[in-house]
Design a protein around this motif. Structure first.
Motif, PDB file in Angstrom:
ATOM      1  N   VAL A   1      24.125 -44.731  -9.975  1.00 42.05           N
ATOM      2  CA  VAL A   1      24.984 -43.701 -10.553  1.00 42.05           C
ATOM      3  C   VAL A   1      25.221 -44.052 -12.018  1.00 42.05           C
ATOM      4  O   VAL A   1      25.579 -45.182 -12.341  1.00 42.05           O
ATOM      5  N   TYR A   2      24.976 -43.072 -12.876  1.00 38.14           N
ATOM      6  CA  TYR A   2      25.238 -43.225 -14.302  1.00 38.14           C
ATOM      7  C   TYR A   2      26.313 -42.223 -14.692  1.00 38.14           C
ATOM      8  O   TYR A   2      26.268 -41.065 -14.283  1.00 38.14           O
ATOM      9  N   THR A   3      27.276 -42.669 -15.474  1.00 38.73           N
ATOM     10  CA  THR A   3      28.289 -41.769 -16.011  1.00 38.73           C
ATOM     11  C   THR A   3      28.390 -42.015 -17.508  1.00 38.73           C
ATOM     12  O   THR A   3      27.912 -43.031 -18.022  1.00 38.73           O
TER      13      THR A   3
ATOM     14  N   GLY B   1      19.501 -54.963 -18.486  1.00 42.61           N
ATOM     15  CA  GLY B   1      20.883 -55.259 -18.138  1.00 42.61           C
ATOM     16  C   GLY B   1      21.361 -54.589 -16.873  1.00 42.61           C
ATOM     17  O   GLY B   1      20.671 -54.538 -15.864  1.00 42.61           O
ATOM     18  N   VAL B   2      22.559 -54.063 -16.950  1.00 44.20           N
ATOM     19  CA  VAL B   2      23.225 -53.451 -15.807  1.00 44.20           C
ATOM     20  C   VAL B   2      22.474 -52.222 -15.304  1.00 44.20           C
ATOM     21  O   VAL B   2      22.478 -51.922 -14.119  1.00 44.20           O
ATOM     22  N   LEU B   3      21.798 -51.508 -16.187  1.00 47.67           N
ATOM     23  CA  LEU B   3      21.145 -50.260 -15.804  1.00 47.67           C
ATOM     24  C   LEU B   3      19.978 -50.457 -14.838  1.00 47.67           C
ATOM     25  O   LEU B   3      19.553 -49.536 -14.175  1.00 47.67           O
ATOM     26  N   LYS B   4      19.468 -51.665 -14.752  1.00 50.76           N
ATOM     27  CA  LYS B   4      18.273 -51.920 -13.954  1.00 50.76           C
ATOM     28  C   LYS B   4      18.418 -51.470 -12.502  1.00 50.76           C
ATOM     29  O   LYS B   4      17.497 -50.917 -11.932  1.00 50.76           O
ATOM     30  N   HIS B   5      19.564 -51.700 -11.901  1.00 50.60           N
ATOM     31  CA  HIS B   5      19.735 -51.391 -10.484  1.00 50.60           C
ATOM     32  C   HIS B   5      20.788 -50.314 -10.230  1.00 50.60           C
ATOM     33  O   HIS B   5      21.307 -50.226  -9.129  1.00 50.60           O
ATOM     34  N   ALA B   6      21.112 -49.525 -11.214  1.00 45.87           N
ATOM     35  CA  ALA B   6      22.162 -48.524 -11.052  1.00 45.87           C
ATOM     36  C   ALA B   6      21.681 -47.330 -10.251  1.00 45.87           C
ATOM     37  O   ALA B   6      20.542 -46.908 -10.358  1.00 45.87           O
TER      38      ALA B   6
ATOM     39  N   ASP C   1      18.317 -37.969 -23.594  1.00 46.08           N
ATOM     40  CA  ASP C   1      16.987 -38.268 -23.068  1.00 46.08           C
ATOM     41  C   ASP C   1      17.126 -38.780 -21.633  1.00 46.08           C
ATOM     42  O   ASP C   1      17.335 -39.972 -21.399  1.00 46.08           O
ATOM     43  N   LEU C   2      17.006 -37.865 -20.680  1.00 44.43           N
ATOM     44  CA  LEU C   2      17.157 -38.197 -19.266  1.00 44.43           C
ATOM     45  C   LEU C   2      16.120 -39.225 -18.817  1.00 44.43           C
ATOM     46  O   LEU C   2      16.437 -40.175 -18.102  1.00 44.43           O
ATOM     47  N   GLU C   3      14.896 -39.055 -19.245  1.00 46.61           N
ATOM     48  CA  GLU C   3      13.844 -39.992 -18.854  1.00 46.61           C
ATOM     49  C   GLU C   3      14.121 -41.407 -19.352  1.00 46.61           C
ATOM     50  O   GLU C   3      13.813 -42.384 -18.670  1.00 46.61           O
ATOM     51  N   ALA C   4      14.700 -41.527 -20.529  1.00 50.26           N
ATOM     52  CA  ALA C   4      15.024 -42.854 -21.060  1.00 50.26           C
ATOM     53  C   ALA C   4      16.068 -43.550 -20.192  1.00 50.26           C
ATOM     54  O   ALA C   4      15.992 -44.754 -19.968  1.00 50.26           O
ATOM     55  N   VAL C   5      17.024 -42.796 -19.686  1.00 46.39           N
ATOM     56  CA  VAL C   5      18.032 -43.379 -18.796  1.00 46.39           C
ATOM     57  C   VAL C   5      17.374 -43.854 -17.508  1.00 46.39           C
ATOM     58  O   VAL C   5      17.591 -44.976 -17.051  1.00 46.39           O
ATOM     59  N   ILE C   6      16.531 -43.015 -16.925  1.00 49.23           N
ATOM     60  CA  ILE C   6      15.901 -43.337 -15.648  1.00 49.23           C
ATOM     61  C   ILE C   6      14.964 -44.532 -15.758  1.00 49.23           C
ATOM     62  O   ILE C   6      14.943 -45.406 -14.892  1.00 49.23           O
ATOM     63  N   ARG C   7      14.193 -44.609 -16.828  1.00 42.77           N
ATOM     64  CA  ARG C   7      13.222 -45.699 -16.930  1.00 42.77           C
ATOM     65  C   ARG C   7      13.811 -46.966 -17.545  1.00 42.77           C
ATOM     66  O   ARG C   7      13.137 -47.984 -17.647  1.00 42.77           O
TER      67      ARG C   7
ATOM     68  N   HIS D   1      32.366 -35.628 -16.246  1.00 43.57           N
ATOM     69  CA  HIS D   1      31.778 -34.460 -16.905  1.00 43.57           C
ATOM     70  C   HIS D   1      30.268 -34.408 -16.729  1.00 43.57           C
ATOM     71  O   HIS D   1      29.692 -33.340 -16.598  1.00 43.57           O
ATOM     72  N   VAL D   2      29.625 -35.564 -16.743  1.00 41.43           N
ATOM     73  CA  VAL D   2      28.184 -35.655 -16.501  1.00 41.43           C
ATOM     74  C   VAL D   2      27.945 -36.897 -15.660  1.00 41.43           C
ATOM     75  O   VAL D   2      28.379 -37.988 -16.030  1.00 41.43           O
ATOM     76  N   MET D   3      27.286 -36.715 -14.521  1.00 38.69           N
ATOM     77  CA  MET D   3      26.940 -37.852 -13.667  1.00 38.69           C
ATOM     78  C   MET D   3      25.500 -37.697 -13.217  1.00 38.69           C
ATOM     79  O   MET D   3      25.088 -36.623 -12.797  1.00 38.69           O
ATOM     80  N   LEU D   4      24.742 -38.769 -13.315  1.00 37.81           N
ATOM     81  CA  LEU D   4      23.370 -38.812 -12.837  1.00 37.81           C
ATOM     82  C   LEU D   4      23.346 -39.756 -11.646  1.00 37.81           C
ATOM     83  O   LEU D   4      23.736 -40.914 -11.765  1.00 37.81           O
ATOM     84  N   LEU D   5      22.906 -39.235 -10.494  1.00 29.39           N
ATOM     85  CA  LEU D   5      22.914 -40.016  -9.259  1.00 29.39           C
ATOM     86  C   LEU D   5      21.523 -40.077  -8.662  1.00 29.39           C
ATOM     87  O   LEU D   5      20.804 -39.076  -8.664  1.00 29.39           O
ATOM     88  N   SER D   6      21.157 -41.250  -8.138  1.00 33.96           N
ATOM     89  CA  SER D   6      19.919 -41.325  -7.372  1.00 33.96           C
ATOM     90  C   SER D   6      20.104 -40.433  -6.149  1.00 33.96           C
ATOM     91  O   SER D   6      21.220 -40.219  -5.680  1.00 33.96           O
ATOM     92  N   ARG D   7      19.007 -39.894  -5.630  1.00 35.94           N
ATOM     93  CA  ARG D   7      19.109 -38.962  -4.498  1.00 35.94           C
ATOM     94  C   ARG D   7      19.821 -39.603  -3.313  1.00 35.94           C
ATOM     95  O   ARG D   7      20.596 -38.969  -2.622  1.00 35.94           O
ATOM     96  N   SER D   8      19.574 -40.892  -3.089  1.00 36.17           N
ATOM     97  CA  SER D   8      20.192 -41.556  -1.940  1.00 36.17           C
ATOM     98  C   SER D   8      21.708 -41.678  -2.080  1.00 36.17           C
ATOM     99  O   SER D   8      22.419 -41.783  -1.075  1.00 36.17           O
TER     100      SER D   8
END
Length: 142
Positions: A88-90, A81-86, A71-77, A108-115
């Motif tokens: 890059v997610y791996t 904890g630590v995820l609040k200001h991340a 669930d990509l949206e769940a990760v983003i929203r 293998h899978v990385m989600l990065l903010s555009r910046s």
């Protein structure tokens, strides 16, 4: 350590944990990030042509295996904890032998903010070809 010449195989030697040679490991490693940079060029060209920028960039290697729904949206929203200001997610790819070293990152899978996406999108030219292996060091706060 400084590296002479523009040869990326000499500039960025890595250890091979498989049965292949170090040269083969380097070639495989570099081909992944060279291809990723070509895809990054296409993504930036699309942004320029459309007049907008992506908010997030998902980098998915072709040898990644999905074991369940994601669930990509769940990760983003996520705001706990630590995820609040991340930026890059791996994945936590801890189920391997030998276990991952704390400084290793599963790519293998990385989600990065555009910046922060250029960190991966330009990795080949700005780090490997530039002969700057020290630029690969990223501080990870746990």
């Amino acid at each position: 350590r400084t590296h002479a010449g523009p040869d990326p195989f000499a500039n960025f030697p890595i250890m091979s944990h498989g049965n292949g040679s170090v040269s083969s490991a380097n070639r495989n490693f570099l081909s992944v990030y060279k291809a990723l940079e070509e895809l990054w060029d296409a993504a930036e060209a699309t942004e320029a042509a459309q007049g907008w920028r992506y908010n997030w960039v998902l980098v998915l290697r072709d040898d990644a295996d999905w074991l369940r729904d994601f669930d990509l949206e769940a990760v983003i929203r996520s705001s706990s904890g630590v995820l609040k200001h991340a930026d890059v997610y791996t994945l936590a790819c801890d189920a391997r032998t030998p276990p991952m070293h704390p400084s290793e990152t599963c790519d293998h899978v990385m989600l990065l903010s555009r910046s922060h996406a250029p960190l991966l999108g330009r990795y080949y030219s700005q780090t490997v070809l530039a002969g700057a292996p020290d630029a690969c060091r990223v501080q990870v706060n746990t």
